[in-house]
Design a protein around this motif. Structure first.
Motif, short mmCIF file in Angstrom:
data_model
loop_
_atom_site.label_atom_id
_atom_site.label_comp_id
_atom_site.label_asym_id
_atom_site.label_seq_id
_atom_site.Cartn_x
_atom_site.Cartn_y
_atom_site.Cartn_z
N LEU A 59 0.83 -1.21 0.00
CA LEU A 59 0.00 0.00 0.00
C LEU A 59 0.85 1.25 0.00
O LEU A 59 0.62 2.18 -0.78
N GLN A 60 1.88 1.29 0.86
CA GLN A 60 2.74 2.47 0.91
C GLN A 60 3.56 2.61 -0.37
O GLN A 60 3.81 3.73 -0.83
N ALA A 61 3.95 1.49 -0.97
CA ALA A 61 4.68 1.55 -2.24
C ALA A 61 3.80 2.10 -3.35
O ALA A 61 4.28 2.80 -4.25
N ILE A 62 2.51 1.78 -3.32
CA ILE A 62 1.57 2.33 -4.30
C ILE A 62 1.50 3.85 -4.16
O ILE A 62 1.55 4.59 -5.14
N LYS A 63 1.38 4.32 -2.91
CA LYS A 63 1.33 5.76 -2.67
C LYS A 63 2.61 6.44 -3.16
O LYS A 63 2.57 7.51 -3.78
N THR A 64 3.74 5.80 -2.87
CA THR A 64 5.02 6.36 -3.32
C THR A 64 5.09 6.40 -4.84
O THR A 64 5.57 7.37 -5.42
N GLY A 65 4.62 5.33 -5.47
CA GLY A 65 4.62 5.28 -6.93
C GLY A 65 3.77 6.38 -7.55
O GLY A 65 4.15 6.96 -8.59
#
Length: 331
Positions: A281-287
Motif C-alpha cells: 500500500l505504501q509503495a503504491i502511494k510512493t509510486g
C-alpha cells in the motif's frame, strides 16, 4: 480427472508487492539504493517502510479483528487519543516512559470498550466502533484543550527519529510487534481459535471456544497497536494534533490487511502477510508521487482497489468460481 492446482496463500500478496516495487523502480531507478548518512540507513525503500509504520501497526491490530469477521473503524481516533495523552503527559513534566504507558493504557481502554460492545452487547462491529470513531477525536481534543500540544523530550522523540544499528527505530518497532504477535498466535492455539470464530462463530462456541474472550482480546489488541502508532506519530512531529492524527487511516489499515490476503469474511490471520500488504500500500502511494500525480489520486486509487477487492471476495462470485473449478476438475 485433472488435479486442481492452487497457489499457496502467500503467493498473490507477495507477487503484488514485488510487482508494485518493480514499477516504483522503473519510475525511480535508484529506488533500491541504500546509503548510510550520519549513522542512519536512508533511501527510498527505507522511506517507504518508515512512512508506512503507522498503517502497518494499525493493520497488525486490525488483522485479528477482521479474522473474527469484525472491523475496527476507530483506530485512527485511538491514534489521536493516545498521541494527545502522551503529549499532554510530557508537557506536564512526566517522563517518556510514563507518557508511553499512559498512551498504551488509553489505547487498551478504547479497545476494551469496543470489545465489550461487540462481544458482550452483540452490537455489529461497524456500528460499535463507529461510536468511538466519532467520539474519539473529540476526546483527544478535550485532552489537548483543542490546541496542538508540543513538547521537547529527546528520548520520546527517538521512538520516531532514533536508530539502532543504523536501522530507524519505527521499522524495528513494527518488526518486533509483528514477530511477537506471530509467535503468540502460532505457538499457541490462539490463532486457530481466532480463525475458527471468523469461519463459524456458532460452531466455535459448540467446540468449547470462549468466543467472547477471544473477540474482546482482538479488539483490545487493536486498541494497543493503534496507541503505539499514535505514540510514534506524536514522537515524529514532537506534538499532538487531535484534528489530523490518524485521520482516515482506518481505510488504509483495512486495505493493508486485505492486500495481505486477509478476508473481510473472516477466517484468515497472518501478521507476516499483513506487513506485506502494508508495504504494498505504501509503495503504491510512493509510486503515485513518483509518477507526478497529485496526492489526492491516492485516495481515489485506494477506493477503487477496495471496491475491486470487495467484489472479488463477494460470496456469490466465490461460489461461482468454485463451481467453475469443480467442473474443470471433473472434466
Amino acid at each position: 480427472m485433472r488435479k486442481a492446482f492452487a497457489f499457496p496463500a502467500w503467493a498473490p500478496p507477495v507477487a503484488a508487492m514485488v510487482l508494485v516495487l518493480l514499477i516504483d523502480t522503473i519510475l525511480f531507478p535508484s529506488f533500491f539504493q541504500l546509503r548510510l548518512v550520519d549513522g542512519r540507513l536512508t533511501g527510498s525503500l527505507v522511506d517507504v517502510l518508515i512512512r508506512g509504520t503507522p498503517v502497518a501497526l494499525l493493520a497488525l491490530g486490525m488483522a485479528g479483528v477482521i479474522a473474527t469477521r469484525g472491523i475496527d473503524l476507530s483506530v485512527g481516533a485511538v491514534m489521536a487519543i493516545a498521541g494527545a495523552v502522551a503529549a499532554n503527559a510530557l508537557a506536564g513534566g512526566a517522563s517518556w516512559t510514563t507518557a508511553v504507558l499512559y498512551a498504551l493504557a488509553a489505547g487498551l481502554a478504547c479497545g476494551l470498550w469496543n470489545g465489550v460492545l461487540v462481544a458482550f452487547l452483540k452490537l455489529q462491529p461497524i456500528v460499535a466502533t463507529l461510536v468511538l470513531m466519532v467520539a474519539g477525536r473529540g476526546i483527544a481534543q478535550l485532552v489537548t484543550g483543542g490546541q496542538i500540544t508540543t513538547f521537547d523530550d529527546a528520548p520520546f522523540s527517538a521512538l520516531a527519529g532514533g536508530t539502532i544499528f543504523a536501522i530507524p527505530a519505527p521499522i524495528l518497532v513494527v518488526a518486533a510487534v509483528a514477530l511477537l504477535l506471530t509467535l503468540l498466535v502460532r505457538s499457541t492455539a490462539l490463532g486457530l481459535m481466532v480463525e475458527a470464530i471468523g469461519v463459524n462463530p456458532r460452531a466455535a462456541e459448540l467446540v468449547g471456544i470462549n468466543t467472547r474472550s477471544i473477540v474482546l482480546a482482538v479488539y483490545a489488541l487493536s486498541g494497543v497497536t493503534a496507541a503505539l502508532a499514535g505514540i510514534i506519530a506524536t514522537a515524529d512531529i514532537r506534538g499532538a494534533d487531535a484534528n489530523n492524527a490518524g485521520l482516515w487511516l482506518e481505510l488504509d489499515a483495512i486495505l493493508a490487511v486485505v492486500l495481505g490476503g486477509g478476508s473481510l469474511l473472516g477466517g484468515r490471520l497472518s501478521y507476516g502477510l499483513t506487513l506485506v500488504g502494508a508495504i504494498t500500500l505504501q509503495a503504491i502511494k510512493t509510486g503515485i508521487l513518483l509518477a507526478g500525480f497529485p496526492p489526492q489520486m491516492g485516495l481515489i486509487l485506494m477506493a477503487v482497489m477496495v471496491s475491486i477487492l470487495l467484489v472479488i471476495q463477494a460470496p456469490a462470485l466465490q461460489q461461482w468460481l468454485q463451481r467453475r473449478t469443480l467442473r474443470k476438475t471433473a472434466s
